[in-house]
Design a protein around this motif. Structure first.
Motif, PDB file in Angstrom:
ATOM      1  N   LEU A  46      -6.793  -3.638   6.481  1.00  0.00           N
ATOM      2  CA  LEU A  46      -5.597  -3.879   5.396  1.00  0.00           C
ATOM      3  C   LEU A  46      -4.718  -4.412   6.339  1.00  0.00           C
ATOM      4  CD1 LEU A  46      -5.604  -0.451   3.720  1.00  0.00           C
ATOM      5  CD2 LEU A  46      -6.701  -2.586   2.722  1.00  0.00           C
ATOM      6  N   ARG A  95       0.799  -1.097   0.069  1.00  0.00           N
ATOM      7  CA  ARG A  95      -0.072  -0.167  -0.029  1.00  0.00           C
ATOM      8  C   ARG A  95       0.904   1.456  -0.007  1.00  0.00           C
ATOM      9  NH1 ARG A  95      -3.093  -3.134  -1.099  1.00  0.00           N
ATOM     10  NH2 ARG A  95      -5.379  -3.355  -0.473  1.00  0.00           N
ATOM     11  N   TYR A 146      -7.990   7.824  -1.471  1.00  0.00           N
ATOM     12  CA  TYR A 146      -8.816   6.837  -0.489  1.00  0.00           C
ATOM     13  C   TYR A 146     -10.380   6.763  -1.121  1.00  0.00           C
ATOM     14  CZ  TYR A 146     -10.410   5.068   4.029  1.00  0.00           C
ATOM     15  OH  TYR A 146     -10.788   4.291   4.983  1.00  0.00           O
ATOM     16  N   MET A 181       1.750   5.057   1.201  1.00  0.00           N
ATOM     17  CA  MET A 181       1.364   5.960   2.270  1.00  0.00           C
ATOM     18  C   MET A 181       1.862   7.211   1.872  1.00  0.00           C
ATOM     19  SD  MET A 181       2.300   5.738   6.366  1.00  0.00           S
ATOM     20  CE  MET A 181       4.125   6.533   6.178  1.00  0.00           C
ATOM     21  N   VAL A 214       4.719  -1.310   2.926  1.00  0.00           N
ATOM     22  CA  VAL A 214       4.047  -0.118   2.895  1.00  0.00           C
ATOM     23  C   VAL A 214       5.069   0.959   2.290  1.00  0.00           C
ATOM     24  CG1 VAL A 214       3.586   1.939   4.097  1.00  0.00           C
ATOM     25  CG2 VAL A 214       2.758  -0.282   5.179  1.00  0.00           C
ATOM     26  N   LEU A 217      -4.526   5.405   6.282  1.00  0.00           N
ATOM     27  CA  LEU A 217      -3.811   4.027   6.234  1.00  0.00           C
ATOM     28  C   LEU A 217      -3.582   3.543   7.492  1.00  0.00           C
ATOM     29  CD1 LEU A 217      -2.901   1.948   4.377  1.00  0.00           C
ATOM     30  CD2 LEU A 217      -0.756   3.167   4.138  1.00  0.00           C
ATOM     31  N   GLY A 234      -0.818   9.219   5.640  1.00  0.00           N
ATOM     32  CA  GLY A 234      -1.006   7.963   6.558  1.00  0.00           C
ATOM     33  C   GLY A 234      -2.206   8.124   7.403  1.00  0.00           C
TER      34      GLY A 234
END
Length: 293
Positions: free
Chosen positions: A44, A27, A117, A29, A49, A35, A32
């Protein structure tokens, strides 16, 4: 939260290669704020990351009188709110950023991360769509530029390819006579995520208005323009009756979501009220008190 490897590329191309190699196990970032919450809640569980904090190409806010505004994806919401060029040339955008979420999120969250997002109950997409903004996506294959309408595909879904990241957001130069207004509605003062948000943008054209953009968000899966309302308002001298009719058109034409925060019928009613307020404010129309509550 499970263990993960933390990677820090320094270029868009390097980040793109990592995304392509690692696939669904990683994923990206930015700030953050979203996340880390999802990872703590085990929604998740990436093995890697990829922090883009060291990619300098994603930073900065710049304005050019011919090309318009360019906002690097790593710009925080507070950076947008406090930017002198944004406040001078795009006050609607600066006002939106200054009210977003809460101080913690505004000082940590980034504009690029917010758009990726794709949470429907957020502020920037609706405002940016009204300003005809574009999203620049980068990868080893180069850049692609998408309108906000094309970038936001569905509920928490964007048009990002697996190896792409958001590089910047572009907002065109506003025409002479431009006026815009962004409004958000919260169920309670303690909430930070709007139940409804709307944005209206237009250009003065004689006694009427042209280039109308009427956008509804937060109560729809993605922000959406309302073409029938835009066509109805174009060229008209806006009166209280016109405001009422336009708000009714908007409420009728949207497809509201229904969840634990509010049913579809309630959201439709609130969109009508908030749109009525916003149109009245944007066009300097006075409504009866009962129509603004």
């Amino acid at each position: 939260m499970r263990d993960f490897e933390f990677l820090e590329p320094t270029s868009v191309e390097e980040a793109s290669r990592l995304l392509a190699d690692l696939g669904e196990d990683c994923r990206v970032m930015a700030g953050g704020s979203a996340l880390m919450l999802a990872m703590r809640q085990r929604m998740l569980m990436p093995t890697h990351v990829i922090s883009v904090a060291k990619v300098e190409a994603l930073r900065g806010i710049r304005f050019d009188p011919r090309q318009g505004l360019r906002i690097g994806a790593l710009s925080r919401h507070i950076d947008v709110a406090d930017s002198p060029v944004v406040s001078q040339h795009y006050p609607m955008l600066a006002s939106m950023a200054a009210r977003l979420a809460n101080p913690q999120v505004r000082h940590q969250g980034t504009l690029g991360g917010n758009l990726c997002y794709a949470d429907p109950a957020t502020d920037p997409p609706t405002c940016l769509m009204a300003l005809d903004a574009q999203v620049v996506l980068g990868s080893v294959r180069g850049e692609r530029v998408l309108s906000m309408e094309a970038f936001l595909v569905d509920y928490y879904v964007t048009a990002l390819e697996p190896d792409e990241i958001v590089v910047e957001i572009r907002v065109p130069v506003l025409p002479a006579g431009f006026a815009g207004r962004y409004t958000r509605y919260l169920r309670t003062a303690a909430e930070h995520r709007p139940l409804v948000n709307v944005a209206v943008a237009s250009r003065r054209d004689g006694a009427g208005y042209a280039d109308l953009r009427v956008v509804v968000g937060a109560s729809t899966p993605v922000p959406c323009r309302v073409p029938r309302a835009e066509a109805y308002l174009t060229g008209k001298t806006v009166t209280a009756d016109v405001v009422r009719q336009a708000a009714d058109i908007v409420a009728a034409d949207i497809d509201p979501i229904s969840d634990q925060r509010g049913g579809a019928d309630f959201r439709r009613d609130m969109v009508r009220v908030v749109m009525r307020r916003t149109l009245a404010g944007a066009f300097g129309v006075v409504l009866h008190d009962k129509e603004t509550v």
